[in-house]
Design an enzyme around this catalytic site. Structure first.
Site, PDB file in Angstrom:
ATOM      1  N   CYS A  93       6.071  -4.195  16.407  1.00 36.28           N
ATOM      2  CA  CYS A  93       5.514  -3.239  17.373  1.00 36.28           C
ATOM      3  C   CYS A  93       4.032  -3.576  17.594  1.00 36.28           C
ATOM      4  O   CYS A  93       3.270  -3.669  16.630  1.00 36.28           O
ATOM      5  CB  CYS A  93       5.674  -1.810  16.863  1.00 36.28           C
ATOM      6  SG  CYS A  93       7.404  -1.383  16.518  1.00 36.28           S
ATOM      7  N   GLU A 135       0.814  -1.211   0.000  1.00 39.10           N
ATOM      8  CA  GLU A 135       0.000   0.000   0.000  1.00 39.10           C
ATOM      9  C   GLU A 135       0.848   1.261   0.000  1.00 39.10           C
ATOM     10  O   GLU A 135       1.922   1.290   0.593  1.00 39.10           O
ATOM     11  CB  GLU A 135      -0.913   0.027   1.238  1.00 39.10           C
ATOM     12  CG  GLU A 135      -1.943  -1.073   1.202  1.00 39.10           C
ATOM     13  CD  GLU A 135      -2.886  -1.055   2.406  1.00 39.10           C
ATOM     14  OE1 GLU A 135      -4.015  -1.513   2.240  1.00 39.10           O
ATOM     15  OE2 GLU A 135      -2.492  -0.574   3.469  1.00 39.10           O
ATOM     16  N   CYS A 176       3.107   8.702   1.178  1.00 43.18           N
ATOM     17  CA  CYS A 176       3.610   7.801   2.211  1.00 43.18           C
ATOM     18  C   CYS A 176       3.861   6.449   1.538  1.00 43.18           C
ATOM     19  O   CYS A 176       2.934   5.830   1.008  1.00 43.18           O
ATOM     20  CB  CYS A 176       2.556   7.701   3.311  1.00 43.18           C
ATOM     21  SG  CYS A 176       2.990   6.564   4.630  1.00 43.18           S
ATOM     22  N   CYS A 212       6.377  -6.235   7.884  1.00 39.88           N
ATOM     23  CA  CYS A 212       7.429  -5.641   8.702  1.00 39.88           C
ATOM     24  C   CYS A 212       7.849  -6.654   9.746  1.00 39.88           C
ATOM     25  O   CYS A 212       7.024  -7.392  10.279  1.00 39.88           O
ATOM     26  CB  CYS A 212       6.915  -4.369   9.388  1.00 39.88           C
ATOM     27  SG  CYS A 212       8.212  -3.482  10.302  1.00 39.88           S
ATOM     28  N   CYS A 236       0.971  -1.534  16.009  1.00 44.00           N
ATOM     29  CA  CYS A 236       0.983  -1.249  14.572  1.00 44.00           C
ATOM     30  C   CYS A 236       0.438  -2.450  13.803  1.00 44.00           C
ATOM     31  O   CYS A 236       0.876  -3.580  14.017  1.00 44.00           O
ATOM     32  CB  CYS A 236       2.419  -0.941  14.138  1.00 44.00           C
ATOM     33  SG  CYS A 236       2.634  -0.799  12.361  1.00 44.00           S
ATOM     34  N   CYS A 295      -1.627   6.106   9.978  1.00 39.20           N
ATOM     35  CA  CYS A 295      -0.367   5.543  10.462  1.00 39.20           C
ATOM     36  C   CYS A 295      -0.597   4.195  11.110  1.00 39.20           C
ATOM     37  O   CYS A 295      -1.444   4.053  11.979  1.00 39.20           O
ATOM     38  CB  CYS A 295       0.250   6.429  11.525  1.00 39.20           C
ATOM     39  SG  CYS A 295       0.336   8.125  11.083  1.00 39.20           S
TER      40      CYS A 295
HETATM   41  N1  SAH Z   1       9.088   1.182  10.610  1.00 39.38           N
HETATM   42  C1  SAH Z   1       9.189   2.615  10.546  1.00 39.38           C
HETATM   43  C2  SAH Z   1       8.276   3.272   9.526  1.00 39.38           C
HETATM   44  C3  SAH Z   1       6.839   2.808   9.436  1.00 39.38           C
HETATM   45  S1  SAH Z   1       5.679   3.316  10.638  1.00 39.38           S
HETATM   46  C4  SAH Z   1       8.969   3.214  11.908  1.00 39.38           C
HETATM   47  O1  SAH Z   1       8.530   2.508  12.807  1.00 39.38           O
HETATM   48  O2  SAH Z   1       9.274   4.385  12.094  1.00 39.38           O
HETATM   49  C5  SAH Z   1       5.487   5.047  10.542  1.00 39.38           C
HETATM   50  C6  SAH Z   1       5.067   5.659  11.876  1.00 39.38           C
HETATM   51  O3  SAH Z   1       3.731   5.280  12.243  1.00 39.38           O
HETATM   52  C7  SAH Z   1       5.951   5.195  13.021  1.00 39.38           C
HETATM   53  O4  SAH Z   1       6.287   6.276  13.841  1.00 39.38           O
HETATM   54  C8  SAH Z   1       5.045   4.228  13.738  1.00 39.38           C
HETATM   55  O5  SAH Z   1       5.436   4.017  15.059  1.00 39.38           O
HETATM   56  C9  SAH Z   1       3.706   4.907  13.607  1.00 39.38           C
HETATM   57  N2  SAH Z   1       2.588   4.031  13.903  1.00 39.38           N
HETATM   58  C10 SAH Z   1       2.510   2.707  13.710  1.00 39.38           C
HETATM   59  N3  SAH Z   1       1.322   2.233  14.118  1.00 39.38           N
HETATM   60  C11 SAH Z   1       0.623   3.292  14.568  1.00 39.38           C
HETATM   61  C12 SAH Z   1      -0.680   3.439  15.091  1.00 39.38           C
HETATM   62  N4  SAH Z   1      -1.494   2.401  15.234  1.00 39.38           N
HETATM   63  N5  SAH Z   1      -1.074   4.679  15.448  1.00 39.38           N
HETATM   64  C13 SAH Z   1      -0.251   5.738  15.295  1.00 39.38           C
HETATM   65  N6  SAH Z   1       0.983   5.662  14.786  1.00 39.38           N
HETATM   66  C14 SAH Z   1       1.421   4.450  14.439  1.00 39.38           C
END
Ligand code: SAH
Length: 368
Positions: A131, A107, A120, A127, A134, A360
């Site tokens: 986390c 996506e 984006c 991934c 996410c 995000c």
């Molecule tokens: N792997 C990289 C880039 C992808 S995520 C990273 O972690 O930075 C891009 C951003 O979205 C990151 O800051 C991540 O922590 C945030 N993110 C992921 N899941 C989210 C969620 N459910 N709500 C808000 N931000 C989120």
């Protein structure tokens, strides 16, 4: 909480055939020579791809007709096909779901603002960083994307903006590596893609390096390596909490590189590039939104990055099945106030794409 293993080395399978956008200038010259074409054709192809934004050889009518099929087969294999486009926010946000050559789904999200157009993009399919808040992190890592698969997301978006797919025709001004994947776990291809995104036309799309943001969970050695590449891209570090105890679970890679190591690496990045580092912090109700955490965040940043830090608070986008929620507005306001009290700049990011699971952390491409 999740106990998914961290995956740094993506499986080797699945990368697409080599594409023009994988090649540097010398590689492109060699590739056209292999097809029996003179050198200047490489430059002509670059103009088509990076300046006219076409990857379809049928549109390259200035190529000798008898050679177009060869060029298509060996330099422009189909990398991705759109499966669907979904728009929201009154048409100013558009998510595209792509199918890659091996069936993998991917996506990217295009967001139109008054002063800029931001894309984006994804750097990996899935991934491996696990986390727990996410959506992408829950599915695990499928594979790395090739350089061309990253670059082609940019070409496609720049083209749809130019052709008025989101209203008035516009120009792509910003690219953020905040879609699926951990960019620094696909290091070489991401850096190669960044060069193609930022090189002046026709070697690249000519987007200013400072308008490109690479976001990372905090792979400290890779941050240092990126600092030495001579690229002035913006670095975003997904910190999410200033203390190791909680970060060990929110961002599991913290077990490998602690908050202090990540902030040291961020400082090195800022020193080498002269760029402010963006500290990403998804505010999660009763998990990481406590006043004392705001104070500790502000203090740690004051001591390490100082004015070279900018805190970007992201209201959590709850993922399906998650027990977590965004912080209430008063907690968010108090958090901002306390971080600023330490002399650290801090803003709350606007959230786009929530209705279409394009916000995000929601890019999981679960649909087929
Ligand atoms: N792997 C990289 C880039 C992808 S995520 C990273 O972690 O930075 C891009 C951003 O979205 C990151 O800051 C991540 O922590 C945030 N993110 C992921 N899941 C989210 C969620 N459910 N709500 C808000 N931000 C989120």
């Amino acid at each position: 909480m999740t106990s998914l293993p961290l995956v740094f080395d993506a499986p080797k399978r699945g990368l697409p055939p080599k594409h023009f956008a994988d090649m540097d200038e010398a590689g492109a010259v060699a590739a056209v020579a292999d097809l029996g074409l003179p050198k200047f054709r490489a430059n002509q192809l670059a103009k088509h791809y990076y300046a006219r934004l076409t990857g379809d050889v049928a549109e390259m009518t200035d190529l000798p007709a008898g050679k177009r099929e060869d060029v298509a087969r060996s330099l422009f294999p189909t990398l991705m096909t759109p499966v669907r486009n979904i728009a929201c926010d009154d048409g100013s946000t558009q998510k595209t779901l792509w199918r890659l050559h091996d069936g993998t789904l991917l996506e990217s999200v295009l967001m139109r603002y008054t002063d800029r157009n931001t894309l984006c993009i994804s750097s990996q399919a899935g991934c491996g960083m696990a986390c727990p808040f996410c959506a992408t992190g829950q599915g695990g890592l499928d594979r790395n994307l090739s350089t061309a698969e990253i670059v082609d997301q940019v070409r496609a978006a720049a083209r749809s903006l130019r052709d008025g797919a989101l209203g008035e025709p516009g120009r792509l001004s910003n690219v953020v590596f905040m879609g699926m994947g951990e960019p620094l776990a696909n290091y070489k291809r991401v850096v190669d893609a960044v060069r193609k995104i930022t090189s002046p036309s026709p070697a690249g799309f000519g987007i200013s390096a400072r308008s490109v943001t690479v976001s990372t969970v905090g792979l400290a050695p890779a941050i240092r390596r990126l600092a030495d590449e001579g690229l002035s891209v913006t670095l975003a570090v997904s910190l999410h909490t200033p203390d190791d105890e909680l970060r060990d679970t929110l961002v599991p890679v913290n077990n490998r590189w602690s908050v202090a190591e990540v902030l040291d690496a961020a400082r090195y990045y800022a020193d080498q590039t002269g760029r402010r580092v963006s500290i990403e912090y998804a505010l999660i109700r009763d998990v990481n939104d406590h006043p004392w955490r705001a104070d500790l965040l502000g203090q740690k940043l004051r001591r390490t990055l100082g004015s070279l830090a900018h805190v970007n608070l992201i209201p959590l986008n709850p993922t399906p099945g998650s027990k977590w929620d965004a912080s209430p507005k008063p907690a968010q306001d108090e958090f901002v106030r306390r971080v600023r009290e330490q002399g650290i700049s801090c803003t709350v990011r606007d959230t786009r794409g929530q209705e279409i699971a394009a916000a995000c952390g929601q890019l999981a491409a679960e649909e087929g």
